[in-house]
Design a protein around this motif. Structure first.
Motif, mmCIF file in Angstrom:
data_model
loop_
_atom_site.group_PDB
_atom_site.id
_atom_site.type_symbol
_atom_site.label_atom_id
_atom_site.label_comp_id
_atom_site.label_asym_id
_atom_site.label_seq_id
_atom_site.Cartn_x
_atom_site.Cartn_y
_atom_site.Cartn_z
ATOM 1 N N HIS A 96 63.303 -21.634 -28.771
ATOM 2 C CA HIS A 96 64.411 -21.992 -28.033
ATOM 3 C C HIS A 96 64.846 -23.199 -28.260
ATOM 4 C CE1 HIS A 96 66.101 -22.703 -24.021
ATOM 5 N NE2 HIS A 96 65.643 -23.799 -24.220
ATOM 6 N N GLY A 97 66.142 -23.430 -28.575
ATOM 7 C CA GLY A 97 66.817 -24.812 -29.100
ATOM 8 C C GLY A 97 67.316 -24.688 -30.216
ATOM 9 N N ASN A 98 66.595 -23.760 -31.446
ATOM 10 C CA ASN A 98 67.047 -23.963 -32.668
ATOM 11 C C ASN A 98 68.449 -23.550 -32.922
ATOM 12 O OD1 ASN A 98 63.652 -22.628 -33.789
ATOM 13 N ND2 ASN A 98 64.445 -24.653 -33.654
ATOM 14 N N ILE A 99 68.983 -24.030 -34.015
ATOM 15 C CA ILE A 99 70.209 -23.501 -34.352
ATOM 16 C C ILE A 99 69.804 -22.328 -35.298
ATOM 17 C CG2 ILE A 99 72.516 -24.130 -35.627
ATOM 18 C CD1 ILE A 99 72.026 -25.605 -32.945
ATOM 19 N N VAL A 100 70.359 -21.162 -35.060
ATOM 20 C CA VAL A 100 70.050 -19.786 -35.962
ATOM 21 C C VAL A 100 71.300 -19.193 -36.710
ATOM 22 C CG1 VAL A 100 67.930 -19.746 -34.378
ATOM 23 C CG2 VAL A 100 70.182 -18.336 -33.990
ATOM 24 N N ARG A 112 73.226 -21.596 -31.122
ATOM 25 C CA ARG A 112 71.977 -22.440 -30.452
ATOM 26 C C ARG A 112 71.360 -21.304 -29.735
ATOM 27 N NH1 ARG A 112 69.927 -27.164 -30.453
ATOM 28 N NH2 ARG A 112 71.993 -28.291 -30.648
ATOM 29 N N LEU A 113 69.898 -21.052 -30.308
ATOM 30 C CA LEU A 113 69.316 -19.963 -29.332
ATOM 31 C C LEU A 113 68.656 -20.523 -27.920
ATOM 32 C CD1 LEU A 113 68.023 -16.970 -29.649
ATOM 33 C CD2 LEU A 113 65.965 -18.316 -30.633
ATOM 34 N N HIS A 114 68.915 -19.582 -27.166
ATOM 35 C CA HIS A 114 68.566 -20.001 -25.730
ATOM 36 C C HIS A 114 67.644 -18.802 -25.310
ATOM 37 C CE1 HIS A 114 68.776 -21.701 -21.852
ATOM 38 N NE2 HIS A 114 68.663 -20.412 -21.466
ATOM 39 N N ARG A 115 66.137 -19.049 -24.875
ATOM 40 C CA ARG A 115 65.601 -18.070 -24.549
ATOM 41 C C ARG A 115 64.814 -18.592 -23.318
ATOM 42 N NH1 ARG A 115 61.689 -15.723 -29.630
ATOM 43 N NH2 ARG A 115 63.748 -15.143 -30.961
ATOM 44 N N ARG A 116 65.048 -18.031 -22.131
ATOM 45 C CA ARG A 116 64.542 -18.629 -20.993
ATOM 46 C C ARG A 116 64.250 -17.513 -20.027
ATOM 47 N NH1 ARG A 116 61.861 -21.653 -23.347
ATOM 48 N NH2 ARG A 116 62.231 -24.117 -23.310
ATOM 49 N N GLY A 117 63.106 -17.288 -19.391
ATOM 50 C CA GLY A 117 63.157 -16.260 -18.339
ATOM 51 C C GLY A 117 63.518 -14.746 -18.742
ATOM 52 N N GLY A 118 63.164 -14.285 -19.811
ATOM 53 C CA GLY A 118 63.582 -13.260 -20.348
ATOM 54 C C GLY A 118 65.091 -12.877 -20.703
ATOM 55 N N VAL A 119 65.849 -13.920 -20.573
ATOM 56 C CA VAL A 119 67.203 -13.802 -20.935
ATOM 57 C C VAL A 119 67.558 -14.510 -22.269
ATOM 58 C CG1 VAL A 119 69.527 -14.848 -20.292
ATOM 59 C CG2 VAL A 119 67.999 -13.946 -18.493
ATOM 60 N N VAL A 120 68.221 -13.942 -23.009
ATOM 61 C CA VAL A 120 68.569 -14.373 -24.611
ATOM 62 C C VAL A 120 70.088 -14.535 -24.536
ATOM 63 C CG1 VAL A 120 68.523 -13.951 -26.773
ATOM 64 C CG2 VAL A 120 66.511 -13.218 -25.561
ATOM 65 N N LYS A 121 70.171 -15.774 -24.944
ATOM 66 C CA LYS A 121 71.845 -16.377 -24.973
ATOM 67 C C LYS A 121 72.068 -16.817 -26.377
ATOM 68 C CE LYS A 121 72.087 -17.596 -20.212
ATOM 69 N NZ LYS A 121 72.420 -18.842 -19.197
ATOM 70 N N LEU A 122 73.209 -16.737 -27.061
ATOM 71 C CA LEU A 122 73.522 -17.626 -28.260
ATOM 72 C C LEU A 122 74.664 -18.421 -27.760
ATOM 73 C CD1 LEU A 122 73.963 -14.746 -30.790
ATOM 74 C CD2 LEU A 122 71.978 -16.297 -30.279
ATOM 75 N N MET A 123 74.331 -19.912 -27.765
ATOM 76 C CA MET A 123 75.217 -20.925 -27.144
ATOM 77 C C MET A 123 76.020 -21.480 -28.246
ATOM 78 S SD MET A 123 74.065 -20.675 -24.081
ATOM 79 C CE MET A 123 74.601 -22.404 -23.359
ATOM 80 N N ALA A 124 77.455 -21.422 -28.076
ATOM 81 C CA ALA A 124 78.128 -22.429 -28.874
ATOM 82 C C ALA A 124 77.956 -24.099 -28.611
ATOM 83 C CB ALA A 124 79.640 -22.088 -28.814
ATOM 84 N N GLU A 125 78.351 -24.769 -29.557
ATOM 85 C CA GLU A 125 78.503 -26.123 -29.049
ATOM 86 C C GLU A 125 79.771 -26.749 -29.158
ATOM 87 O OE1 GLU A 125 76.038 -28.163 -28.282
ATOM 88 O OE2 GLU A 125 74.336 -26.626 -28.900
#
Length: 154
Positions: A96-100, A112-125
């Motif tokens: 969680h939080g790595n740039i991938v 940026r990888l976001h993994r929390r509570g079973g939810v996976v998001k790919l976050m732009a900056e």
């Protein structure tokens, strides 16, 4: 290689990029032995030198490291710009939080990888781009973790 499949996805049908050729010969550069300030230069700067090998300095695992050229501006908020070259290491487990470098439905993307509570998001900056929420049935592979950004200044 440490390709991570998310949410039990199947193997994607894509051809992986080619490996970076890292020669066995060392690539030596002179390096100052102290941090460089953005102020007045030190009078001792001409007298202290250290040599570093760029392969050792930039690459942790040469068999698992690849270079990708960036296209687009979705990561400009953290200094990754179009034309930059990213070093991506496939042997690092993404957290969680790595740039991938991710492959979502056969498309490569850097986020940026976001993994929390079973939810996976790919976050732009870049606020112009909304988060990509990975939905059930979509195919997501975390291809590798970005370790360096090679940003040309001149």
């Amino acid at each position: 290689m440490n390709t991570q499949y998310i949410q039990g996805m199947q193997t994607p049908a894509f051809s992986p990029p080619q490996a970076v050729f890292v020669p066995d010969a060392k690539v030596w550069l002179e390096m100052c032995a102290w941090a460089v300030r953005a102020g007045f230069p030190s009078p001792a700067a001409d007298h202290t030198r250290k040599r570093i090998d760029l392969n050792e300095h930039l690459i942790r695992n040469k068999e698992a490291t690849f270079i990708f050229r960036v296209k687009g501006d979705s990561m400009s908020g953290i200094g990754i710009y179009e034309g930059d070259e990213l070093l991506v290491d496939r042997s690092i487990e993404a957290k969680h939080g790595n740039i991938v470098l991710a492959v979502l439905n056969d498309d490569y993307t850097v986020k940026r990888l976001h993994r929390r509570g079973g939810v996976v998001k790919l976050m732009a900056e870049n606020p112009l781009y909304p988060p990509i929420v990975v939905k059930e049935g979509e195919e997501l592979v975390i291809w590798g973790v970005v370790t360096r950004n090679l940003h040309k200044l001149y």
